[in-house]
Design a protein around this motif. Structure first.
Motif, mmCIF file in Angstrom:
data_model
loop_
_atom_site.group_PDB
_atom_site.id
_atom_site.type_symbol
_atom_site.label_atom_id
_atom_site.label_comp_id
_atom_site.label_asym_id
_atom_site.label_seq_id
_atom_site.Cartn_x
_atom_site.Cartn_y
_atom_site.Cartn_z
ATOM 1 N N VAL A 147 -43.975 -31.338 -6.435
ATOM 2 C CA VAL A 147 -44.587 -31.151 -7.807
ATOM 3 C C VAL A 147 -46.073 -31.271 -7.429
ATOM 4 O O VAL A 147 -46.277 -32.448 -7.271
ATOM 5 N N LEU A 148 -46.840 -30.565 -7.855
ATOM 6 C CA LEU A 148 -48.434 -30.605 -7.869
ATOM 7 C C LEU A 148 -48.889 -31.429 -9.020
ATOM 8 O O LEU A 148 -48.606 -30.877 -10.101
ATOM 9 N N VAL A 149 -49.695 -32.435 -8.916
ATOM 10 C CA VAL A 149 -50.165 -33.272 -10.086
ATOM 11 C C VAL A 149 -51.690 -33.190 -9.787
ATOM 12 O O VAL A 149 -51.983 -33.397 -8.793
ATOM 13 N N ARG A 150 -52.205 -32.740 -10.886
ATOM 14 C CA ARG A 150 -53.759 -32.577 -10.870
ATOM 15 C C ARG A 150 -54.309 -33.099 -12.348
ATOM 16 O O ARG A 150 -53.573 -33.261 -13.289
ATOM 17 N N SER A 151 -55.593 -33.396 -12.098
ATOM 18 C CA SER A 151 -56.330 -33.610 -13.614
ATOM 19 C C SER A 151 -57.262 -32.510 -13.804
ATOM 20 O O SER A 151 -58.274 -32.559 -13.296
ATOM 21 N N PRO A 152 -57.028 -31.599 -14.697
ATOM 22 C CA PRO A 152 -57.987 -30.799 -14.967
ATOM 23 C C PRO A 152 -59.162 -30.984 -15.795
ATOM 24 O O PRO A 152 -60.128 -30.255 -15.787
ATOM 25 N N GLY A 153 -59.056 -32.414 -16.305
ATOM 26 C CA GLY A 153 -60.461 -32.871 -17.042
ATOM 27 C C GLY A 153 -59.975 -34.289 -17.447
ATOM 28 O O GLY A 153 -60.351 -34.934 -16.579
ATOM 29 N N SER A 154 -59.468 -34.286 -18.534
ATOM 30 C CA SER A 154 -58.689 -35.508 -18.903
ATOM 31 C C SER A 154 -57.166 -35.304 -19.285
ATOM 32 O O SER A 154 -56.829 -34.497 -19.779
ATOM 33 N N GLY A 155 -56.422 -36.186 -18.541
ATOM 34 C CA GLY A 155 -55.066 -35.991 -18.686
ATOM 35 C C GLY A 155 -54.360 -35.186 -17.463
ATOM 36 O O GLY A 155 -55.285 -35.180 -16.276
ATOM 37 N N LEU A 156 -53.218 -34.834 -17.207
ATOM 38 C CA LEU A 156 -52.524 -34.415 -16.005
ATOM 39 C C LEU A 156 -51.866 -33.168 -16.275
ATOM 40 O O LEU A 156 -51.326 -32.793 -17.523
ATOM 41 N N SER A 157 -51.644 -32.230 -15.112
ATOM 42 C CA SER A 157 -50.998 -31.127 -15.358
ATOM 43 C C SER A 157 -50.013 -31.435 -13.949
ATOM 44 O O SER A 157 -50.180 -31.923 -13.172
ATOM 45 N N PHE A 158 -48.567 -30.812 -14.368
ATOM 46 C CA PHE A 158 -47.590 -30.675 -13.274
ATOM 47 C C PHE A 158 -47.135 -29.636 -13.143
ATOM 48 O O PHE A 158 -47.052 -28.840 -14.342
ATOM 49 N N ARG A 159 -46.990 -28.805 -11.992
ATOM 50 C CA ARG A 159 -46.393 -27.757 -11.578
ATOM 51 C C ARG A 159 -45.668 -27.789 -10.405
ATOM 52 O O ARG A 159 -45.931 -28.470 -9.343
ATOM 53 N N ALA A 160 -44.647 -26.971 -10.239
ATOM 54 C CA ALA A 160 -43.831 -26.915 -9.018
ATOM 55 C C ALA A 160 -44.513 -26.057 -8.161
ATOM 56 O O ALA A 160 -45.086 -24.895 -8.614
ATOM 57 N N THR A 161 -44.574 -26.352 -7.034
ATOM 58 C CA THR A 161 -45.323 -25.441 -5.923
ATOM 59 C C THR A 161 -44.081 -25.246 -4.802
ATOM 60 O O THR A 161 -43.104 -25.697 -4.749
ATOM 61 N N ASP A 162 -44.787 -24.649 -3.628
ATOM 62 C CA ASP A 162 -44.027 -24.447 -2.585
ATOM 63 C C ASP A 162 -44.325 -25.270 -1.497
ATOM 64 O O ASP A 162 -45.392 -26.070 -1.375
ATOM 65 N N THR A 163 -43.582 -25.505 -0.387
ATOM 66 C CA THR A 163 -43.756 -26.304 0.753
ATOM 67 C C THR A 163 -44.767 -26.127 1.381
ATOM 68 O O THR A 163 -45.648 -26.945 1.722
ATOM 69 N N THR A 164 -45.422 -24.635 1.716
ATOM 70 C CA THR A 164 -46.708 -24.449 2.120
ATOM 71 C C THR A 164 -47.701 -25.216 1.376
ATOM 72 O O THR A 164 -48.726 -25.421 2.107
ATOM 73 N N ALA A 165 -47.952 -24.936 0.224
ATOM 74 C CA ALA A 165 -49.028 -25.555 -0.365
ATOM 75 C C ALA A 165 -48.839 -26.949 -0.497
ATOM 76 O O ALA A 165 -50.150 -27.605 -0.307
ATOM 77 N N ALA A 166 -47.913 -27.408 -0.303
ATOM 78 C CA ALA A 166 -47.759 -28.926 -0.214
ATOM 79 C C ALA A 166 -48.091 -29.490 0.936
ATOM 80 O O ALA A 166 -48.428 -30.660 0.928
ATOM 81 N N GLY A 167 -48.182 -28.786 2.190
ATOM 82 C CA GLY A 167 -48.653 -29.170 3.195
ATOM 83 C C GLY A 167 -50.002 -28.781 3.689
ATOM 84 O O GLY A 167 -50.352 -29.105 4.883
ATOM 85 N N ASP A 168 -50.458 -27.917 3.091
ATOM 86 C CA ASP A 168 -51.795 -27.502 3.212
ATOM 87 C C ASP A 168 -52.954 -27.345 2.037
ATOM 88 O O ASP A 168 -52.528 -26.632 0.942
ATOM 89 N N LEU A 179 -58.794 -38.784 -15.516
ATOM 90 C CA LEU A 179 -60.102 -38.870 -16.351
ATOM 91 C C LEU A 179 -61.237 -38.420 -15.643
ATOM 92 O O LEU A 179 -61.463 -38.324 -14.357
ATOM 93 N N ASP A 180 -61.880 -37.618 -16.409
ATOM 94 C CA ASP A 180 -63.049 -36.856 -16.001
ATOM 95 C C ASP A 180 -62.747 -36.086 -14.623
ATOM 96 O O ASP A 180 -63.764 -35.789 -13.581
ATOM 97 N N GLY A 181 -61.540 -35.498 -14.883
ATOM 98 C CA GLY A 181 -61.331 -34.576 -13.575
ATOM 99 C C GLY A 181 -60.775 -35.030 -12.341
ATOM 100 O O GLY A 181 -60.625 -34.507 -11.341
ATOM 101 N N LEU A 182 -60.533 -36.595 -12.294
ATOM 102 C CA LEU A 182 -60.243 -37.260 -10.934
ATOM 103 C C LEU A 182 -58.907 -37.881 -11.358
ATOM 104 O O LEU A 182 -58.746 -38.272 -12.564
ATOM 105 N N LEU A 183 -58.067 -37.930 -10.295
ATOM 106 C CA LEU A 183 -56.662 -38.394 -10.381
ATOM 107 C C LEU A 183 -56.564 -39.627 -9.689
ATOM 108 O O LEU A 183 -57.127 -39.972 -8.718
#
Length: 245
Positions: free
Chosen positions: A48-69, A129-133
Protein backbone atom coordinates in the motif's frame (compact mmCIF):
# COMPACT_ATOMS: atom_id res chain seq x y z
CA UNK A 1 -5.55 -6.08 -4.85
CA UNK A 2 -5.61 -4.28 -8.21
CA UNK A 3 -2.97 -1.65 -8.89
CA UNK A 4 -4.22 1.90 -8.31
CA UNK A 5 -7.10 0.70 -6.12
CA UNK A 6 -7.91 3.22 -3.34
CA UNK A 7 -7.44 2.02 0.22
CA UNK A 8 -9.29 3.40 3.23
CA UNK A 9 -8.09 3.53 6.82
CA UNK A 10 -10.63 0.84 7.71
CA UNK A 11 -9.01 -1.50 5.16
CA UNK A 12 -5.78 -1.41 7.19
CA UNK A 13 -7.32 -2.68 10.42
CA UNK A 14 -6.43 -6.30 11.13
CA UNK A 15 -3.83 -6.59 8.35
CA UNK A 16 -0.36 -7.83 9.27
CA UNK A 17 2.64 -5.61 8.50
CA UNK A 18 5.26 -7.77 6.78
CA UNK A 19 7.69 -5.22 5.36
CA UNK A 20 8.27 -1.47 5.02
CA UNK A 21 9.81 0.21 1.97
CA UNK A 22 10.47 3.95 1.74
CA UNK A 23 11.77 6.62 -0.59
CA UNK A 24 13.46 9.38 1.47
CA UNK A 25 12.97 13.03 0.66
CA UNK A 26 15.89 15.38 0.18
CA UNK A 27 14.39 17.65 2.86
CA UNK A 28 15.42 16.49 6.32
CA UNK A 29 13.97 17.02 9.77
CA UNK A 30 15.56 16.85 13.20
CA UNK A 31 12.40 15.39 14.73
CA UNK A 32 11.14 12.75 12.28
CA UNK A 33 12.20 11.07 9.01
CA UNK A 34 10.92 12.90 5.93
CA UNK A 35 9.76 10.69 3.07
CA UNK A 36 8.39 11.24 -0.41
CA UNK A 37 6.88 7.72 -0.59
CA UNK A 38 6.17 4.95 1.89
CA UNK A 39 5.01 1.42 1.14
CA UNK A 40 3.32 -0.65 3.82
CA UNK A 41 3.53 -4.30 2.78
CA UNK A 42 0.43 -5.85 4.30
CA UNK A 43 -0.69 -9.44 4.38
CA UNK A 44 -3.78 -9.94 2.17
CA UNK A 45 -3.66 -6.34 0.88
CA UNK A 46 -0.17 -6.37 -0.61
CA UNK A 47 1.91 -3.18 -0.89
CA UNK A 48 0.00 0.00 0.00
CA UNK A 49 1.56 3.25 -1.15
CA UNK A 50 1.27 6.15 1.30
CA UNK A 51 1.93 9.70 0.05
CA UNK A 52 1.25 13.26 1.10
CA UNK A 53 -0.24 15.17 -1.84
CA UNK A 54 -0.09 18.43 0.14
CA UNK A 55 -1.66 18.33 3.57
CA UNK A 56 -2.94 14.94 4.63
CA UNK A 57 -2.32 11.45 3.29
CA UNK A 58 -3.41 9.29 0.39
CA UNK A 59 -3.44 5.48 0.37
CA UNK A 60 -3.62 3.20 -2.66
CA UNK A 61 -2.81 -0.40 -3.44
CA UNK A 62 0.12 -0.79 -5.78
CA UNK A 63 1.99 -3.72 -7.31
CA UNK A 64 5.16 -5.38 -6.11
CA UNK A 65 7.25 -3.85 -8.90
CA UNK A 66 6.32 -0.31 -7.92
CA UNK A 67 6.94 -1.05 -4.27
CA UNK A 68 10.46 -2.22 -5.06
CA UNK A 69 11.31 0.47 -7.59
CA UNK A 70 10.72 4.09 -6.63
CA UNK A 71 10.98 5.26 -10.24
CA UNK A 72 8.03 3.05 -11.16
CA UNK A 73 5.89 5.02 -8.74
CA UNK A 74 7.33 8.37 -9.70
CA UNK A 75 9.37 9.03 -6.56
CA UNK A 76 11.54 12.12 -7.18
CA UNK A 77 14.54 10.68 -5.34
CA UNK A 78 14.70 7.70 -7.69
CA UNK A 79 15.47 5.21 -4.95
CA UNK A 80 13.47 3.04 -2.60
CA UNK A 81 15.07 1.22 0.31
CA UNK A 82 14.04 -1.07 3.11
CA UNK A 83 13.40 1.38 5.91
CA UNK A 84 15.30 -0.23 8.77
CA UNK A 85 15.54 3.04 10.68
CA UNK A 86 11.81 3.85 10.60
CA UNK A 87 9.74 3.32 13.78
CA UNK A 88 7.37 1.05 11.85
CA UNK A 89 9.95 -1.70 11.58
CA UNK A 90 9.74 -2.56 15.28
CA UNK A 91 6.19 -3.78 14.61
CA UNK A 92 6.97 -6.03 11.64
CA UNK A 93 5.00 -9.26 11.83
CA UNK A 94 2.22 -7.64 13.87
CA UNK A 95 -1.33 -6.82 12.73
CA UNK A 96 -2.56 -3.23 12.80
CA UNK A 97 -4.98 -3.21 15.74
CA UNK A 98 -6.40 0.30 15.43
CA UNK A 99 -6.46 3.41 13.26
CA UNK A 100 -7.18 6.96 14.35
CA UNK A 101 -7.39 10.11 12.26
CA UNK A 102 -5.11 12.98 13.29
CA UNK A 103 -6.42 16.51 12.83
CA UNK A 104 -4.32 19.66 12.53
CA UNK A 105 -5.86 22.73 14.19
CA UNK A 106 -4.54 26.26 14.13
CA UNK A 107 -6.76 29.27 14.70
CA UNK A 108 -9.91 28.71 12.64
CA UNK A 109 -8.22 26.18 10.36
CA UNK A 110 -8.70 22.43 10.81
CA UNK A 111 -8.01 19.52 8.49
CA UNK A 112 -7.09 15.84 8.67
CA UNK A 113 -3.32 15.59 8.41
CA UNK A 114 -2.50 11.99 9.25
CA UNK A 115 -3.26 8.64 10.75
CA UNK A 116 -2.15 6.82 13.89
CA UNK A 117 -1.61 3.08 13.52
CA UNK A 118 -1.92 1.05 16.72
CA UNK A 119 0.04 -2.17 17.29
CA UNK A 120 0.59 -4.37 20.30
CA UNK A 121 3.06 -2.45 22.45
CA UNK A 122 2.84 0.93 20.75
CA UNK A 123 1.71 3.02 17.82
CA UNK A 124 3.14 5.02 14.96
CA UNK A 125 1.86 8.28 13.48
CA UNK A 126 1.95 8.97 9.75
CA UNK A 127 1.68 12.72 9.09
CA UNK A 128 1.39 14.65 5.84
CA UNK A 129 2.21 18.37 5.97
CA UNK A 130 3.40 20.62 3.14
CA UNK A 131 3.76 17.66 0.80
CA UNK A 132 6.11 15.80 3.14
CA UNK A 133 5.41 12.48 4.80
CA UNK A 134 6.68 12.03 8.36
CA UNK A 135 6.79 8.79 10.35
CA UNK A 136 6.67 9.49 14.08
CA UNK A 137 7.42 6.76 16.62
CA UNK A 138 5.77 6.06 19.98
CA UNK A 139 8.22 8.14 22.01
CA UNK A 140 8.81 10.95 19.53
CA UNK A 141 7.55 14.49 20.10
CA UNK A 142 7.27 17.11 17.35
CA UNK A 143 7.86 20.16 19.50
CA UNK A 144 5.52 23.09 18.89
CA UNK A 145 3.58 21.16 16.23
CA UNK A 146 2.28 18.72 18.87
CA UNK A 147 -0.09 21.33 20.29
CA UNK A 148 -1.82 21.55 16.89
CA UNK A 149 -2.34 17.80 16.46
CA UNK A 150 -5.55 16.29 17.83
CA UNK A 151 -7.13 12.82 17.87
CA UNK A 152 -10.77 12.16 18.73
CA UNK A 153 -9.99 9.23 21.03
CA UNK A 154 -11.29 10.46 24.41
CA UNK A 155 -14.71 9.15 25.45
CA UNK A 156 -17.36 11.45 26.92
CA UNK A 157 -20.05 8.78 27.47
CA UNK A 158 -20.09 4.98 27.53
CA UNK A 159 -23.17 2.77 27.99
CA UNK A 160 -22.86 -0.96 28.70
CA UNK A 161 -25.64 -2.56 26.64
CA UNK A 162 -25.36 -6.37 26.82
CA UNK A 163 -26.68 -8.41 29.74
CA UNK A 164 -24.33 -11.34 29.04
CA UNK A 165 -21.63 -12.45 26.62
CA UNK A 166 -20.57 -10.81 24.37
CA UNK A 167 -19.48 -7.61 26.07
CA UNK A 168 -20.95 -4.64 24.19
CA UNK A 169 -21.04 -0.87 24.67
CA UNK A 170 -22.33 2.22 22.95
CA UNK A 171 -19.87 5.10 23.26
CA UNK A 172 -19.54 8.71 22.22
CA UNK A 173 -16.26 10.60 21.95
CA UNK A 174 -15.71 14.15 23.17
CA UNK A 175 -15.87 15.13 19.49
CA UNK A 176 -19.39 13.67 19.21
CA UNK A 177 -18.60 10.47 17.26
CA UNK A 178 -20.66 7.38 18.02
CA UNK A 179 -18.69 4.14 18.44
CA UNK A 180 -19.88 0.55 18.88
CA UNK A 181 -17.70 -1.74 21.03
CA UNK A 182 -17.93 -5.53 20.89
CA UNK A 183 -15.90 -8.36 22.45
CA UNK A 184 -16.67 -11.99 21.64
CA UNK A 185 -14.60 -15.21 21.42
CA UNK A 186 -11.51 -13.25 22.41
CA UNK A 187 -11.91 -10.73 19.59
CA UNK A 188 -12.52 -7.05 20.23
CA UNK A 189 -13.69 -4.51 17.67
CA UNK A 190 -14.61 -0.84 17.46
CA UNK A 191 -16.82 0.47 14.66
CA UNK A 192 -17.95 3.99 13.82
CA UNK A 193 -21.48 4.70 12.59
CA UNK A 194 -22.17 8.38 11.79
CA UNK A 195 -25.94 7.85 12.17
CA UNK A 196 -25.74 6.64 15.76
CA UNK A 197 -26.71 3.35 17.44
CA UNK A 198 -29.81 2.60 15.34
CA UNK A 199 -29.47 -0.50 13.14
CA UNK A 200 -30.78 1.42 10.12
CA UNK A 201 -27.69 3.67 10.31
CA UNK A 202 -25.11 0.87 10.08
CA UNK A 203 -24.83 1.01 6.29
CA UNK A 204 -24.51 4.78 6.08
CA UNK A 205 -21.58 6.31 4.24
CA UNK A 206 -18.66 6.93 6.58
CA UNK A 207 -19.26 3.81 8.66
CA UNK A 208 -16.18 1.71 9.20
CA UNK A 209 -13.96 -0.44 11.36
CA UNK A 210 -11.55 1.48 13.62
CA UNK A 211 -10.03 -1.32 15.70
CA UNK A 212 -9.85 -5.09 15.78
CA UNK A 213 -7.68 -7.55 17.69
CA UNK A 214 -7.67 -11.04 19.18
CA UNK A 215 -6.24 -11.74 22.62
CA UNK A 216 -5.76 -15.47 22.07
CA UNK A 217 -8.61 -16.52 24.34
CA UNK A 218 -12.18 -17.63 23.69
CA UNK A 219 -13.59 -15.22 26.23
CA UNK A 220 -16.79 -13.24 25.83
CA UNK A 221 -16.53 -10.89 28.80
CA UNK A 222 -14.01 -8.12 29.35
CA UNK A 223 -13.71 -5.08 31.60
CA UNK A 224 -14.09 -1.74 29.86
CA UNK A 225 -10.61 -0.61 30.97
CA UNK A 226 -9.03 -3.73 29.46
CA UNK A 227 -11.00 -3.23 26.24
CA UNK A 228 -9.92 0.38 25.75
CA UNK A 229 -6.16 -0.28 25.83
CA UNK A 230 -5.93 -2.30 22.58
CA UNK A 231 -8.67 -0.14 21.06
CA UNK A 232 -6.47 2.94 21.39
CA UNK A 233 -9.15 4.83 23.32
CA UNK A 234 -9.39 6.41 26.76
CA UNK A 235 -11.98 7.87 29.12
CA UNK A 236 -12.12 11.65 29.32
CA UNK A 237 -11.72 13.03 32.89
CA UNK A 238 -15.47 13.58 33.29
CA UNK A 239 -16.63 10.60 31.23
CA UNK A 240 -20.09 9.26 32.09
CA UNK A 241 -20.06 5.45 32.32
CA UNK A 242 -23.52 3.92 32.60
CA UNK A 243 -25.00 0.43 32.93
CA UNK A 244 -27.78 0.32 30.34
CA UNK A 245 -28.40 -3.42 30.42
Amino acid sequence: MIDEEPVTAADLVGTRLTRVTAAPHDRRSATAPQLSHLWLHLEDLGPVLVRSPGSGLSFRATDTTAAGDADAAGAPDGVATDAADLPLTRFLGQPIRSVSAIEYREGGTAFTTGLALGFEGGRVRLLGLDGLLSVVGPEEHLGAVEARLHEDTALARVVWTCTSNPSQWNAWTTGGRYLYFRYRHGEGSVEHFPGGPGLDAWDEEGSGLLAQWHDGSRGGAIDLADFLVPAGLRLAPNCEVLDGR
